[in-house]
Design a protein around this motif. Structure first.
Motif, PDB file in Angstrom:
ATOM      1  N   SER A  13     -15.193   6.467  -4.048  1.00  0.00           N
ATOM      2  CA  SER A  13     -14.462   5.290  -4.452  1.00  0.00           C
ATOM      3  C   SER A  13     -14.955   4.207  -4.616  1.00  0.00           C
ATOM      4  N   ARG A  14     -15.647   3.617  -3.531  1.00  0.00           N
ATOM      5  CA  ARG A  14     -16.514   2.486  -3.538  1.00  0.00           C
ATOM      6  C   ARG A  14     -17.687   2.663  -4.712  1.00  0.00           C
ATOM      7  N   ARG A  15     -18.448   3.579  -4.660  1.00  0.00           N
ATOM      8  CA  ARG A  15     -19.511   3.799  -5.772  1.00  0.00           C
ATOM      9  C   ARG A  15     -18.864   3.713  -7.206  1.00  0.00           C
ATOM     10  N   LEU A  16     -17.603   4.327  -7.624  1.00  0.00           N
ATOM     11  CA  LEU A  16     -17.217   4.236  -8.843  1.00  0.00           C
ATOM     12  C   LEU A  16     -16.580   2.812  -9.115  1.00  0.00           C
ATOM     13  N   ALA A  17     -15.905   2.294  -8.122  1.00  0.00           N
ATOM     14  CA  ALA A  17     -15.172   0.935  -8.549  1.00  0.00           C
ATOM     15  C   ALA A  17     -16.668  -0.055  -8.664  1.00  0.00           C
ATOM     16  N   GLU A  32      -3.031   3.372   4.896  1.00  0.00           N
ATOM     17  CA  GLU A  32      -4.368   3.518   4.755  1.00  0.00           C
ATOM     18  C   GLU A  32      -5.039   3.489   3.367  1.00  0.00           C
ATOM     19  N   ALA A  33      -4.397   3.922   2.433  1.00  0.00           N
ATOM     20  CA  ALA A  33      -4.830   3.371   1.153  1.00  0.00           C
ATOM     21  C   ALA A  33      -5.156   2.155   1.061  1.00  0.00           C
ATOM     22  N   THR A  34      -3.571   1.422   1.144  1.00  0.00           N
ATOM     23  CA  THR A  34      -3.672  -0.255   0.947  1.00  0.00           C
ATOM     24  C   THR A  34      -4.883  -0.783   1.808  1.00  0.00           C
ATOM     25  N   ARG A  35      -5.031  -0.422   2.990  1.00  0.00           N
ATOM     26  CA  ARG A  35      -6.171  -1.134   3.856  1.00  0.00           C
ATOM     27  C   ARG A  35      -7.364  -0.726   3.096  1.00  0.00           C
ATOM     28  N   PHE A  36      -7.654   0.315   2.712  1.00  0.00           N
ATOM     29  CA  PHE A  36      -9.001   0.597   2.076  1.00  0.00           C
ATOM     30  C   PHE A  36      -9.128  -0.184   0.851  1.00  0.00           C
ATOM     31  N   CYS A  37      -8.187  -0.550  -0.214  1.00  0.00           N
ATOM     32  CA  CYS A  37      -8.288  -1.176  -1.138  1.00  0.00           C
ATOM     33  C   CYS A  37      -8.335  -2.650  -1.351  1.00  0.00           C
ATOM     34  N   SER A  38      -7.946  -3.092   0.026  1.00  0.00           N
ATOM     35  CA  SER A  38      -7.914  -4.474   0.426  1.00  0.00           C
ATOM     36  C   SER A  38      -9.279  -5.049   0.050  1.00  0.00           C
ATOM     37  N   GLY A  39      -9.473  -5.866  -0.674  1.00  0.00           N
ATOM     38  CA  GLY A  39     -10.785  -6.864  -1.013  1.00  0.00           C
ATOM     39  C   GLY A  39     -11.547  -5.892  -1.336  1.00  0.00           C
ATOM     40  N   LEU A  40     -11.363  -4.686  -2.131  1.00  0.00           N
ATOM     41  CA  LEU A  40     -12.129  -3.768  -3.076  1.00  0.00           C
ATOM     42  C   LEU A  40     -11.749  -4.111  -4.373  1.00  0.00           C
ATOM     43  N   GLY A  42     -11.163  -3.379  -8.199  1.00  0.00           N
ATOM     44  CA  GLY A  42     -11.092  -2.391  -9.147  1.00  0.00           C
ATOM     45  C   GLY A  42     -10.299  -1.013  -8.399  1.00  0.00           C
ATOM     46  N   CYS A  43      -9.917  -1.258  -7.227  1.00  0.00           N
ATOM     47  CA  CYS A  43      -9.201  -0.083  -6.472  1.00  0.00           C
ATOM     48  C   CYS A  43      -7.668  -0.499  -6.287  1.00  0.00           C
ATOM     49  N   ARG A  44      -6.823   0.389  -6.415  1.00  0.00           N
ATOM     50  CA  ARG A  44      -5.492   0.372  -6.017  1.00  0.00           C
ATOM     51  C   ARG A  44      -5.104   1.683  -5.407  1.00  0.00           C
ATOM     52  N   PRO A  45      -3.771   1.313  -4.271  1.00  0.00           N
ATOM     53  CA  PRO A  45      -3.257   2.571  -3.756  1.00  0.00           C
ATOM     54  C   PRO A  45      -2.335   3.367  -4.208  1.00  0.00           C
ATOM     55  N   LEU A  46      -2.191   4.623  -3.811  1.00  0.00           N
ATOM     56  CA  LEU A  46      -0.992   5.237  -4.430  1.00  0.00           C
ATOM     57  C   LEU A  46      -0.924   6.562  -3.301  1.00  0.00           C
ATOM     58  N   VAL A  47       0.503   6.769  -2.922  1.00  0.00           N
ATOM     59  CA  VAL A  47       0.651   7.905  -2.336  1.00  0.00           C
ATOM     60  C   VAL A  47       0.544   9.324  -3.098  1.00  0.00           C
ATOM     61  N   ALA A  48       0.041  10.252  -2.604  1.00  0.00           N
ATOM     62  CA  ALA A  48      -0.076  11.637  -3.647  1.00  0.00           C
ATOM     63  C   ALA A  48      -0.489  12.724  -2.184  1.00  0.00           C
ATOM     64  N   ASP A  49       0.297  13.775  -2.356  1.00  0.00           N
ATOM     65  CA  ASP A  49      -0.170  14.755  -1.395  1.00  0.00           C
ATOM     66  C   ASP A  49      -0.881  15.963  -2.326  1.00  0.00           C
ATOM     67  N   ARG A  50      -1.975  16.353  -2.109  1.00  0.00           N
ATOM     68  CA  ARG A  50      -2.502  17.475  -2.801  1.00  0.00           C
ATOM     69  C   ARG A  50      -2.072  18.598  -2.790  1.00  0.00           C
ATOM     70  N   ASN A  51      -1.090  18.872  -1.664  1.00  0.00           N
ATOM     71  CA  ASN A  51      -0.352  20.454  -1.215  1.00  0.00           C
ATOM     72  C   ASN A  51       1.137  20.191  -1.872  1.00  0.00           C
TER      73      ASN A  51
END
Length: 535
Positions: A13-17, A32-40, A42-51
């Motif tokens: 994600s960081r590399r592509l952003a 966790e998605a929100t925490r990751f995107c904070s201060g980064l 080009g990134c925005r969080p979203l809830v999604a379950d691959r299953n």
């Protein structure tokens, strides 16, 4: 990106952003998605379950590309790529599960769908193709990865590791299908450069990866392919090896314990280093020479965990630029080593390719130029480089004396009768191991050179032979024997007037009678063999 805040997904994600793309960082936990995107940017969080149900989500978001970095891919099915195919959304994943990656081609899609854009098979296969270039025959491919103990990975990686420990791993060895077991067959692997830079010798063990299915059918000679993996710390590998046995014996699974693997790993995080390594070795024949070509990679300064994301970043750029053809496929033929080089240079990653000449076949070392005058079938069977095999038929006669029956049972000689026969050859450091399989009854011996003699070892017994050319055939004449290194009288030795030649059909033909003074016949087996391709 599914799993976009995880161990490898976060790096991607960081590399592509940073490359200017808008990245939707998706996962099960919004916090966790929100925490990751904070201060980064080009990134925005979203809830999604691959299953979970993804088609409606993808229809709403309409991403230009879906990347699955979540895993684990073991037994996960193709829910994500199928949802993408239904909406004509390109798909890419970092899967390293053998069945998942190998089976992606069974799907139907009118957009690019690439599986396995990671260290295996994208990088490993690119290296293997590079090393095999110009070879007329490839006999073996051996690869290994050793991760830094400080390389933090996510729970999906832990699940993938524990899912394979002690489980059957289909392999190709000795020219036919064979079986290994996850995290067994341990050995020490060298990770070093010609200039002396080295990680030393690290323990690695059998791992189940897509290359084991993909490479044999894509390389000339259908080589034996082995892949091993390990952690930097030897005691961690030893622990996994120990628990692999009850899994193998009793058929249990360690997958439910994945939640505890990462906390345990963190207890030892202060140990080890920040250095990771990868090696790929290809054995074969190039311009008439027997060679090993070896590619070694060493990553320092904690950059090893970046490697599994590099192929995905390269292929994502190509897909987004419209430079990838449509259709589902694995990443094993998508990239070359040159494609990775710009990223290697930006990171603390070095790699090196070397060619190492291999000695003559064992029988030629013993016989010298006389070996070259043997018939093609005999020369070909003994031209073993790392791995080989042959199949055929044998007729077996057994002696009736009680002592003969006892000796035959102790060695593992087959019962009397007609048998389908397969012989597997394994060569390493000047020693050959022959495993003879008479319709399921196996016995093994090891052969090495001692001066101008061939030494064949059955357990504690060692037999010394001279190899004599008779016409275009070969005869083995015993010159001595010993037990546990203690020489024994030649007059008491088993008699074996073994002969090898070529029959009227051009096949390798053998005739091996074994008798014992005062006892008589122990076993007599004779028949023919041909290599897997029938040549």
């Amino acid at each position: 990106m599914l799993g976009g805040y995880g161990g490898f997904g976060g790096r991607l994600s960081r590399r592509l952003a940073e490359a200017g793309h808008e990245v939707v960082v998706a996962g099960r936990r919004l916090s966790e998605a929100t925490r990751f995107c904070s201060g980064l940017p080009g990134c925005r969080p979203l809830v999604a379950d691959r299953n979970g149900e993804l088609t409606a989500l993808f229809a709403t978001e309409r991403p230009a590309l879906v990347i699955d970095a979540a895993g684990p891919f073991q037994d996960s099915g193709y829910r994500v790529p199928k949802a993408c195919a239904a909406l004509n959304i390109p798909y890419l994943d970092l899967a390293d599960d053998r069945a998942f990656v190998s089976g992606i081609g069974t799907l139907r899609a009118d957009v690019p769908m690439i599986s396995g854009a990671s260290s295996v098979p994208a990088l490993s296969a690119a290296v293997a193709r590079h090393l095999a270039a110009g070879m007329s025959r490839v006999t073996a491919v051996e690869a290994a990865i050793s991760a830094s103990n400080q390389a933090a990975a996510g729970r999906s990686v832990a699940t993938a590791i524990l899912s394979s420990v002690g489980q059957p791993v289909p392999l190709r060895r000795g020219g036919r299908a064979s079986t290994g077991y996850g995290w067994q067959d341990m050995r020490r692997e060298h990770f070093d450069f010609a200039d002396g830079t080295s990680l030393g010798r690290r323990w690695v063990a059998i791992a189940d990866v897509p290359d084991l299915s993909l490479l044999p059918k894509r390389m000339v000679g259908r080589p034996a392919v082995t892949f091993r993996a390990g952690t930097e710390l030897g005691f961690q590998n030893l622990a996994l090896w120990l628990v692999s046995w009850p899994v193998r014996w009793f058929g249990v699974s360690l997958r439910p314990l994945a939640r505890w693997l990462l906390p345990l790993q963190r207890l030892t995080a202060a140990l080890g280093s920040d250095r990771s390594g990868m090696v790929v070795r290809v054995f074969g024949v190039a311009t008439g020479r027997r060679v090993e070509r070896r590619w070694t990679l060493i990553a320092e300064k904690g950059d090893g965990p970046e490697i599994p994301t590099l192929a995905a970043a390269i292929l994502a750029e190509r897909i987004l630029a419209g430079a990838c053809s449509p259709g589902p496929r694995d990443a094993g033929e998508a990239l070359s080593i040159a494609d990775f080089q710009p990223d290697f240079m930006r990171l603390a990653i070095r790699h090196e390719t070397r060619e190492i000449g291999q000695p003559d076949p064992l029988y030629r070392q013993v016989m010298g130029s006389e070996f070259d005058r043997l018939c093609p079938a005999v020369r070909g069977l003994h031209d073993v480089l790392r791995d080989g095999g042959a199949s055929g038929h044998a007729t077996v006669t057994r002696g009736g004396h009680p002592v003969a029956r006892l000796i035959a049972a102790a060695v593992g000689f087959p019962p009397a009768g007609e048998h389908a026969l397969h012989v597997s050859f394994s060569e390493q450091d000047g020693e050959e191991t022959w495993t003879r399989d008479f319709a399921g009854r196996r016995f093994r011996s090891r052969m090495s050179q001692r001066g101008q003699e061939l030494v064949e070892r059955f357990g504690p017994l060692r037999f010394r032979f001279v190899l004599i050319r008779e016409g275009r055939g070969l005869r083995m004449v015993m010159r001595g024997w010993s037990c546990f290194g203690v020489p024994l009288p030649l007059a008491l030795a088993p008699r074996s007037d073994a002969r090898e030649t070529e029959d009227a059909q051009g096949r390798f033909s053998f005739d091996v009678p074994i008798t014992l003074p005062l006892v008589g016949l122990i076993v007599h087996y004779q028949g023919w063999l041909t290599p897997p391709n029938g040549s």
